[in-house]
Design a protein around this motif. Structure first.
Motif, PDB file in Angstrom:
ATOM      1  N   GLU A 221       1.850  23.136  68.310  1.00 37.77           N
ATOM      2  CA  GLU A 221       2.259  24.460  68.780  1.00 37.77           C
ATOM      3  C   GLU A 221       1.085  25.416  68.945  1.00 37.77           C
ATOM      4  N   ASN A 222       0.105  25.317  68.071  1.00 41.56           N
ATOM      5  CA  ASN A 222      -0.996  26.282  68.111  1.00 41.56           C
ATOM      6  C   ASN A 222      -2.320  25.544  68.154  1.00 41.56           C
ATOM      7  N   LEU A 223      -2.888  25.447  69.345  1.00 38.10           N
ATOM      8  CA  LEU A 223      -4.150  24.720  69.509  1.00 38.10           C
ATOM      9  C   LEU A 223      -5.346  25.491  68.970  1.00 38.10           C
ATOM     10  N   GLU A 224      -5.145  26.761  68.651  1.00 40.32           N
ATOM     11  CA  GLU A 224      -6.271  27.552  68.173  1.00 40.32           C
ATOM     12  C   GLU A 224      -6.578  27.297  66.698  1.00 40.32           C
ATOM     13  N   ASP A 225      -5.694  26.590  66.009  1.00 41.78           N
ATOM     14  CA  ASP A 225      -5.914  26.309  64.587  1.00 41.78           C
ATOM     15  C   ASP A 225      -6.820  25.094  64.422  1.00 41.78           C
ATOM     16  N   LEU A 226      -8.065  25.246  64.773  1.00 36.32           N
ATOM     17  CA  LEU A 226      -9.040  24.165  64.631  1.00 36.32           C
ATOM     18  C   LEU A 226     -10.094  24.576  63.611  1.00 36.32           C
ATOM     19  N   SER A 227     -10.556  23.617  62.856  1.00 35.89           N
ATOM     20  CA  SER A 227     -11.476  23.902  61.753  1.00 35.89           C
ATOM     21  C   SER A 227     -12.892  24.147  62.251  1.00 35.89           C
ATOM     22  N   ALA A 228     -13.677  24.790  61.385  1.00 37.59           N
ATOM     23  CA  ALA A 228     -15.091  24.993  61.691  1.00 37.59           C
ATOM     24  C   ALA A 228     -15.815  23.641  61.774  1.00 37.59           C
ATOM     25  N   ALA A 229     -15.367  22.673  60.955  1.00 38.79           N
ATOM     26  CA  ALA A 229     -15.973  21.344  60.985  1.00 38.79           C
ATOM     27  C   ALA A 229     -15.773  20.689  62.357  1.00 38.79           C
ATOM     28  N   TYR A 230     -14.615  20.937  62.964  1.00 35.70           N
ATOM     29  CA  TYR A 230     -14.365  20.380  64.299  1.00 35.70           C
ATOM     30  C   TYR A 230     -15.336  20.965  65.318  1.00 35.70           C
ATOM     31  N   ARG A 231     -15.552  22.271  65.243  1.00 39.30           N
ATOM     32  CA  ARG A 231     -16.429  22.926  66.206  1.00 39.30           C
ATOM     33  C   ARG A 231     -17.863  22.402  66.086  1.00 39.30           C
TER      34      ARG A 231
ATOM     35  N   ALA B 275     -18.518   6.136  66.053  1.00 39.59           N
ATOM     36  CA  ALA B 275     -18.748   6.052  64.610  1.00 39.59           C
ATOM     37  C   ALA B 275     -19.051   7.420  64.031  1.00 39.59           C
ATOM     38  N   ARG B 276     -19.772   8.229  64.797  1.00 43.02           N
ATOM     39  CA  ARG B 276     -20.072   9.591  64.344  1.00 43.02           C
ATOM     40  C   ARG B 276     -18.787  10.393  64.192  1.00 43.02           C
ATOM     41  N   ILE B 277     -17.866  10.203  65.131  1.00 44.24           N
ATOM     42  CA  ILE B 277     -16.568  10.885  65.045  1.00 44.24           C
ATOM     43  C   ILE B 277     -15.794  10.392  63.827  1.00 44.24           C
ATOM     44  N   ALA B 278     -15.830   9.088  63.598  1.00 43.50           N
ATOM     45  CA  ALA B 278     -15.097   8.517  62.462  1.00 43.50           C
ATOM     46  C   ALA B 278     -15.639   9.029  61.134  1.00 43.50           C
ATOM     47  N   ARG B 279     -16.955   9.313  61.077  1.00 41.53           N
ATOM     48  CA  ARG B 279     -17.557   9.753  59.816  1.00 41.53           C
ATOM     49  C   ARG B 279     -17.462  11.266  59.604  1.00 41.53           C
ATOM     50  N   ALA B 280     -17.010  11.995  60.613  1.00 42.72           N
ATOM     51  CA  ALA B 280     -16.977  13.460  60.496  1.00 42.72           C
ATOM     52  C   ALA B 280     -16.077  13.871  59.328  1.00 42.72           C
ATOM     53  N   ASP B 281     -16.590  14.766  58.492  1.00 38.01           N
ATOM     54  CA  ASP B 281     -15.857  15.211  57.307  1.00 38.01           C
ATOM     55  C   ASP B 281     -15.027  16.453  57.611  1.00 38.01           C
TER      56      ASP B 281
END
Length: 637
Positions: free
Chosen positions: A344-354, A383-389
């Motif tokens: 519903e709300n695509l703006e709820d993304l974490s700082a880690a994602y950015r 692999a970098r995506i898979a390891r993202a915390d």
């Protein structure tokens, strides 16, 4: 005709008109409503005073209902006829008396609503959503807001869901002490009738003074109205828009299955097909699918709306213009992918994602530097995506889709630099690691990749010389690029895990770098720098403005001339920029990169910002104009 007409007192012309109205079937609302009231006075007297048979009373009730529909737009008629209908249908035990009222325009709580709710209270039955809402709608002290009327069906459906969530067994109402009795005042003002409905021989409780249930209903109605506000405003602007993609997207999530949209189902089927085919979709096709026409250009609002619409049916869109390093152009592709569930709300993304998204873009720049994306390089990015915390699984899916987009549409270095300016020490460290990992991905570091990493280090404010130490840091062991297999006998290669750790020699690295610089200098003198004779021969003819070639330090003459032309603009379309480059004998892509590289080196930001064409930095343009104005003054002096 007076306000309360009497047949014995009206003029002969009015009497003739009244008889014409009666003879014509009593259905022409263009006649003065007074004629209808003359007729109605006789009906109400017959019903209440003449003791008409039960069957005739039912016929009278139906006739008054018909009159109410004929004079639906007359407030006075609706008030008096409505009061009669409310009481008459109770008197004859009409089935309509047990149905809630959702459309009411009177000034007092209808007698029929009082009697119906009073009966349920007398029976000890909790109120359902329908009678609770009817009580609120008909209550004189609680006017309903626009959304409840403009989208009445959706309002009732959502009120029911919210009410039943809060009161799954219904709303219990304490029995009031006051009992219900009513006096019907005839519309003719000539008589009144007293009524006291009963249940099991006892008077019904009167809910007129009960407030708590109405306050509860008002709380729920306010929540529902707020949830429907955007949908209601859309219908206000587009009365025929119900069921469209945009309208359906504005519905609260709970209502979307109750009010399906054919257009949305077609979009879901189309998106499923495209995802199955790989997910790459031309941007113009995506917007045309949503707007039923091919756009001339892409806007942020269009792309944001597309992302939101797809998310609500379980699909993602990359890039999302709210987080992307740049928005796609109209001739570029987008990536559609399946989400785990509707969002519903695509703006709820974490700082880690950015941060991970920026790392991904940088990695794509390095991977694409040699013009080839190998499978090991692609796997390294994954692999970098898979390891993202500290990112959620939906965010991980979005990163994978953005990776595909970056590999299909290489990131703009100039825009990346602007983003990198904001990077702090911790982020810089993570980005350095991401760049080096991308370079190492296929086990072979190409010179083009090193050049790109050096450019990005400069953007981070780091010494480009760190690239060498970063790339060669770690264990000095062979890179395993494929599983071992039996082969011809020979010298065995030591296992990666047991290989000895060897420290790098900083002095040796410095010497190598020094040698590299010296060799580059020599080669430049041989192949790049013309001799004195060549230099004299290559000098252009003096310019008409005084013999001074307007060259900007750090740019060649052609690029300088291009900069001097575009600094007089605030915005350039892609066509205008391409035409300007052609006039100066430059390729648009190369000219854009060279100009923005120069701008970053001298002014710490890009001169041309690519978005729906190119925005020209007013600060840099003013600085360049000022610089050349001073030089012209010096020349004149």
């Amino acid at each position: 005709m007076p306000y309360w007409p009497s047949y014995s007192e009206i003029s002969p012309v009015c009497r003739a008109t009244y008889l014409d109205w009666l003879a014509d079937g009593r259905r022409d609302a263009s006649y003065n409503p007074g004629y209808m009231f003359l007729y109605f006075y006789g009906l109400e007297r017959r019903f209440f005073m003449d003791q008409a048979p039960e069957e005739e009373k039912r016929e009278i009730l139906e006739e008054v209902r018909r009159l109410a529909s004929v004079y639906a737009h007359n407030g006075s008629a609706q008030r008096y006829l409505g009061e009669f209908i409310q009481i008459a249908q109770i008197a004859v035990r009409d089935p309509a008396a047990s149905e809630p009222v959702f459309d009411f325009h009177g000034w007092e709580l209808p007698f029929g609503v009082k009697a119906a709710i009073g009966t349920k209270i007398a029976q000890g039955v909790p109120l359902g959503w329908d009678w609770t809402l009817s009580w609120l709608i008909c209550h004189p002290e609680h006017p309903m807001r626009t959304a409840s009327k403009r989208c009445a069906e959706e309002f009732r459906a959502l009120f029911r869901l919210r009410f039943e969530e809060r009161f799954p067994e219904g709303l219990k109402v304490t029995k009031p002490r006051k009992t219900l009795d009513a006096r019907y005042q005839a519309a003719s003002q000539e008589f009144h009738a007293d009524l006291s409905p009963r249940f099991d021989g006892k008077p019904l409780p009167d809910i007129s003074g009960v407030r708590k249930p109405v306050e509860i209903a008002q709380e729920i109605a306010d929540e529902v109205t707020e949830a429907l506000e955007r949908f209601s405003r859309y219908l206000g602007r587009n009365p025929e828009g119900r069921g469209s993609l945009e309208a359906h997207a504005l519905l609260p999530p709970e209502l979307r299955e109750l009010f399906p949209s054919k257009q949305l189902e077609e979009l879901r089927a189309w998106a499923s097909e495209r995802v199955a085919a790989g997910g790459i979709v031309p941007a113009v096709e995506m917007i045309a699918r949503l707007e039923d026409k091919r756009p001339d250009k892409l806007t942020k609002a269009q792309l944001t709306g597309a992302a939101d619409t797809l998310a609500r049916i379980g699909f993602g869109l990359a890039p999302d213009p709210r987080f992307a390093l740049r928005a796609p152009k109209i001739d570029e592709p987008l990536v559609i992918f399946a989400l785990e569930a509707p969002v519903e709300n695509l703006e709820d993304l974490s700082a880690a994602y950015r941060l991970a998204l920026l790392e991904l873009a940088l990695g794509a720049v390095v991977v694409l530097a040699d013009g080839v994306v190998s499978e090991p390089e692609r796997q390294a990015l994954l692999a970098r995506i898979a390891r993202a915390d500290q990112i959620s699984e939906p965010e991980r899916l979005q990163l994978k889709a953005n990776m595909e987009w970056h590999l299909a549409v290489p990131p703009d270095i100039a825009l990346l630099r602007r983003k990198l300016k904001e990077a702090g020490p911790d982020m810089q460290s993570a980005l350095r690691a991401a760049l080096v990992a991308a370079a190492h991905a296929d086990g072979l570091i190409q010179p083009e990749e090193v050049v790109q990493i050096e450019k990005l280090y400069r953007a981070l404010g780091l010494d480009p010389g760190l690239v060498y130490s970063d790339i060669h840091a770690g264990d000095d062991v062979p890179v395993r690029v494929r599983p071992a297999s039996a082969g011809a006998p020979g010298e065995p290669i030591s296992d990666q895990a047991s290989a000895p750790r060897r420290a790098l020699d900083p002095a040796l690295i410095a010497a190598i770098r020094s040698d590299t610089a010296r060799v580059s200098s020599v080669l430049g003198e041989i192949f790049g720098a013309p001799g004195e004779e060549q230099e004299e021969a290559s000098q252009p003819e003096p310019a008409a403005s005084g013999g001074k070639e307007p060259v900007i330090k750090g740019l060649d003459p052609a690029a300088s001339e291009l900069v001097l032309e575009i600094i007089n603009c605030t915005h350039l379309t892609e066509e205008a920029f391409d035409a300007a480059c052609k006039r100066h004998g430059l390729m648009p892509a190369g000219a854009l990169e060279a100009i923005n590289e120069w701008a970053f080196e001298t002014h710490d930001e890009a001169l041309l910002d690519a978005y729906d064409g190119y925005d020209v930095s007013p600060q840099i343009a003013a600085a360049v104009r000022g610089q050349f104005a001073k030089e012209e003054e010096n020349v004149d002096a």
